[in-house]
Design a protein around this motif. Structure first.
Motif, PDB file in Angstrom:
ATOM      1  N   ALA A   1      75.287 118.989  56.021  1.00  0.00           N
ATOM      2  CA  ALA A   1      76.635 118.832  55.499  1.00  0.00           C
ATOM      3  C   ALA A   1      77.493 118.831  56.665  1.00  0.00           C
ATOM      4  O   ALA A   1      77.224 119.524  57.813  1.00  0.00           O
ATOM      5  N   GLY A   2      78.628 118.098  56.735  1.00  0.00           N
ATOM      6  CA  GLY A   2      79.496 118.081  57.665  1.00  0.00           C
ATOM      7  C   GLY A   2      79.990 116.786  58.001  1.00  0.00           C
ATOM      8  O   GLY A   2      79.973 115.882  57.076  1.00  0.00           O
ATOM      9  N   LEU A   3      80.134 116.433  59.135  1.00  0.00           N
ATOM     10  CA  LEU A   3      80.556 114.839  59.617  1.00  0.00           C
ATOM     11  C   LEU A   3      79.660 113.995  59.349  1.00  0.00           C
ATOM     12  O   LEU A   3      78.381 114.159  59.476  1.00  0.00           O
ATOM     13  N   HIS A   4      80.040 113.034  58.582  1.00  0.00           N
ATOM     14  CA  HIS A   4      79.227 111.831  58.200  1.00  0.00           C
ATOM     15  C   HIS A   4      78.990 110.866  59.400  1.00  0.00           C
ATOM     16  O   HIS A   4      78.044 110.450  59.764  1.00  0.00           O
ATOM     17  N   HIS A   5      80.177 110.385  59.718  1.00  0.00           N
ATOM     18  CA  HIS A   5      80.551 109.408  61.013  1.00  0.00           C
ATOM     19  C   HIS A   5      82.105 109.458  61.316  1.00  0.00           C
ATOM     20  O   HIS A   5      82.850 109.821  60.815  1.00  0.00           O
ATOM     21  N   LEU A   6      82.183 108.990  62.599  1.00  0.00           N
ATOM     22  CA  LEU A   6      83.441 108.981  63.260  1.00  0.00           C
ATOM     23  C   LEU A   6      83.914 107.492  63.575  1.00  0.00           C
ATOM     24  O   LEU A   6      83.006 106.988  64.092  1.00  0.00           O
ATOM     25  N   ALA A   7      84.932 107.181  62.906  1.00  0.00           N
ATOM     26  CA  ALA A   7      85.411 105.714  62.820  1.00  0.00           C
ATOM     27  C   ALA A   7      86.485 105.637  63.710  1.00  0.00           C
ATOM     28  O   ALA A   7      87.508 106.403  63.608  1.00  0.00           O
ATOM     29  N   PHE A   8      86.621 104.526  64.508  1.00  0.00           N
ATOM     30  CA  PHE A   8      87.587 104.171  65.498  1.00  0.00           C
ATOM     31  C   PHE A   8      88.263 102.725  65.029  1.00  0.00           C
ATOM     32  O   PHE A   8      87.470 102.011  64.652  1.00  0.00           O
ATOM     33  N   SER A   9      89.499 102.738  64.942  1.00  0.00           N
ATOM     34  CA  SER A   9      90.012 101.474  64.693  1.00  0.00           C
ATOM     35  C   SER A   9      90.555 100.620  65.852  1.00  0.00           C
ATOM     36  O   SER A   9      91.073 101.125  66.686  1.00  0.00           O
ATOM     37  N   ALA A  10      90.305  99.230  65.934  1.00  0.00           N
ATOM     38  CA  ALA A  10      90.522  98.272  67.035  1.00  0.00           C
ATOM     39  C   ALA A  10      91.740  97.509  66.410  1.00  0.00           C
ATOM     40  O   ALA A  10      91.983  97.448  65.356  1.00  0.00           O
ATOM     41  N   GLY A  11      92.325  96.932  67.398  1.00  0.00           N
ATOM     42  CA  GLY A  11      93.543  96.048  67.080  1.00  0.00           C
ATOM     43  C   GLY A  11      93.153  94.649  66.678  1.00  0.00           C
ATOM     44  O   GLY A  11      93.674  94.041  65.928  1.00  0.00           O
ATOM     45  N   ALA A  12      91.865  94.262  67.053  1.00  0.00           N
ATOM     46  CA  ALA A  12      91.597  92.621  66.658  1.00  0.00           C
ATOM     47  C   ALA A  12      90.129  92.615  66.689  1.00  0.00           C
ATOM     48  O   ALA A  12      89.504  93.550  67.573  1.00  0.00           O
ATOM     49  N   ILE A  13      89.318  91.745  66.086  1.00  0.00           N
ATOM     50  CA  ILE A  13      87.920  91.733  66.055  1.00  0.00           C
ATOM     51  C   ILE A  13      87.313  91.389  67.574  1.00  0.00           C
ATOM     52  O   ILE A  13      86.353  91.850  67.955  1.00  0.00           O
TER      53      ILE A  13
ATOM     54  N   PHE B   1      78.330  99.253  64.318  1.00  0.00           N
ATOM     55  CA  PHE B   1      78.064 100.775  64.067  1.00  0.00           C
ATOM     56  C   PHE B   1      77.119 101.121  65.031  1.00  0.00           C
ATOM     57  O   PHE B   1      75.912 100.602  65.149  1.00  0.00           O
ATOM     58  N   PHE B   2      77.095 102.589  65.518  1.00  0.00           N
ATOM     59  CA  PHE B   2      76.237 102.732  66.711  1.00  0.00           C
ATOM     60  C   PHE B   2      76.163 104.331  66.735  1.00  0.00           C
ATOM     61  O   PHE B   2      76.909 105.050  65.953  1.00  0.00           O
ATOM     62  N   HIS B   3      75.455 104.858  67.778  1.00  0.00           N
ATOM     63  CA  HIS B   3      75.096 106.156  67.864  1.00  0.00           C
ATOM     64  C   HIS B   3      75.644 106.822  69.288  1.00  0.00           C
ATOM     65  O   HIS B   3      75.395 105.842  70.176  1.00  0.00           O
ATOM     66  N   ASP B   4      76.199 107.889  69.523  1.00  0.00           N
ATOM     67  CA  ASP B   4      76.450 108.551  70.886  1.00  0.00           C
ATOM     68  C   ASP B   4      75.361 109.289  71.280  1.00  0.00           C
ATOM     69  O   ASP B   4      74.085 109.082  70.859  1.00  0.00           O
ATOM     70  N   PRO B   5      75.348 109.735  72.508  1.00  0.00           N
ATOM     71  CA  PRO B   5      73.986 110.505  72.958  1.00  0.00           C
ATOM     72  C   PRO B   5      73.454 111.405  72.290  1.00  0.00           C
ATOM     73  O   PRO B   5      72.096 111.580  72.278  1.00  0.00           O
ATOM     74  N   ASP B   6      74.066 112.228  71.454  1.00  0.00           N
ATOM     75  CA  ASP B   6      73.594 113.288  70.565  1.00  0.00           C
ATOM     76  C   ASP B   6      73.113 112.511  69.113  1.00  0.00           C
ATOM     77  O   ASP B   6      72.777 113.405  68.273  1.00  0.00           O
ATOM     78  N   GLY B   7      73.124 111.255  68.924  1.00  0.00           N
ATOM     79  CA  GLY B   7      73.041 110.697  67.617  1.00  0.00           C
ATOM     80  C   GLY B   7      74.171 110.577  66.645  1.00  0.00           C
ATOM     81  O   GLY B   7      73.820 110.383  65.441  1.00  0.00           O
ATOM     82  N   THR B   8      75.384 111.155  66.806  1.00  0.00           N
ATOM     83  CA  THR B   8      76.477 111.226  65.976  1.00  0.00           C
ATOM     84  C   THR B   8      76.710 109.772  65.750  1.00  0.00           C
ATOM     85  O   THR B   8      76.729 108.821  66.521  1.00  0.00           O
ATOM     86  N   ARG B   9      76.721 109.591  64.307  1.00  0.00           N
ATOM     87  CA  ARG B   9      77.128 108.025  64.079  1.00  0.00           C
ATOM     88  C   ARG B   9      78.393 107.582  64.236  1.00  0.00           C
ATOM     89  O   ARG B   9      79.473 108.356  63.932  1.00  0.00           O
ATOM     90  N   LEU B  10      78.872 106.361  64.760  1.00  0.00           N
ATOM     91  CA  LEU B  10      80.039 105.897  65.348  1.00  0.00           C
ATOM     92  C   LEU B  10      80.332 104.611  64.773  1.00  0.00           C
ATOM     93  O   LEU B  10      79.379 103.916  64.542  1.00  0.00           O
ATOM     94  N   GLU B  11      81.592 104.304  64.688  1.00  0.00           N
ATOM     95  CA  GLU B  11      82.315 102.911  63.991  1.00  0.00           C
ATOM     96  C   GLU B  11      83.431 102.538  64.846  1.00  0.00           C
ATOM     97  O   GLU B  11      84.090 103.309  65.071  1.00  0.00           O
ATOM     98  N   ILE B  12      83.324 101.273  65.422  1.00  0.00           N
ATOM     99  CA  ILE B  12      84.636 100.491  65.739  1.00  0.00           C
ATOM    100  C   ILE B  12      84.640  99.572  64.823  1.00  0.00           C
ATOM    101  O   ILE B  12      83.988  98.415  64.843  1.00  0.00           O
TER     102      ILE B  12
END
Length: 153
Positions: A73-85, A120-131
């Motif tokens: 339980a807790g954080l599923h993933h952290l998403a960042f928004s970019a300005g353009a593709i 969709f990728f992972h940080d050094p601890d495996g946290t799921r990230l999105e841009i």
């Protein structure tokens, strides 16, 4: 009793527990362009405040003993928004050059036929990230036809 007016909430900043502050700080600063706004270096109380243009976006807390647990339980993933593709693709190139672990190959759509999408990728601890971006991913493949890409990686 007096009614209180409730305002609109928005995400302030996100705090992540990490296993190695130095490693995670280097990743978020060097790979994702976050600025170090402040840090605590006392033994047992290590943390770093990261942001952009002086605004706090992310806090790293060296408090974890183990890697990210996708089924906890807790954080599923952290998403960042970019300005353009093009910005998403530039981050993809940078992250690939650093050997980052990706969940999907290249830019993918959030759903089949969607204009939105990203990487969709992972940080050094495996946290799921999105841009991602809200438009610009038209025609990109969707890894799962009947479910949101960001929900299952």
């Amino acid at each position: 009793m007096t009614a209180t007016t409730v305002g609109t909430l928005r995400t302030g900043h996100v705090g992540l527990n990490v296993t190695d502050l130095d490693r995670s700080l280097a990743f978020y600063r060097d790979a994702l362009d976050f600025e170090l706004l402040g840090e605590g270096k006392e033994d047992g109380r290590r943390f770093a405040f990261l942001g952009r243009d002086g605004e706090l976006v992310l806090t790293l807390w060296q408090q974890a003993d183990d890697r990210y647990a996708p089924r906890a339980a807790g954080l599923h993933h952290l998403a960042f928004s970019a300005g353009a593709i093009e910005e998403v693709r530039a981050y993809e190139d940078r992250l690939r050059g650093l050997g980052v672990d990706f969940a999907h190959e290249g830019v993918v759509a959030h759903r089949e036929g969607a204009a939105s999408g990203g990487i969709f990728f992972h940080d050094p601890d495996g946290t799921r990230l999105e841009i991602s971006v809200p438009t610009g991913a038209e025609g990109a493949p969707a890894p799962t036809a009947d479910a949101p890409t960001c929900g299952f990686f």
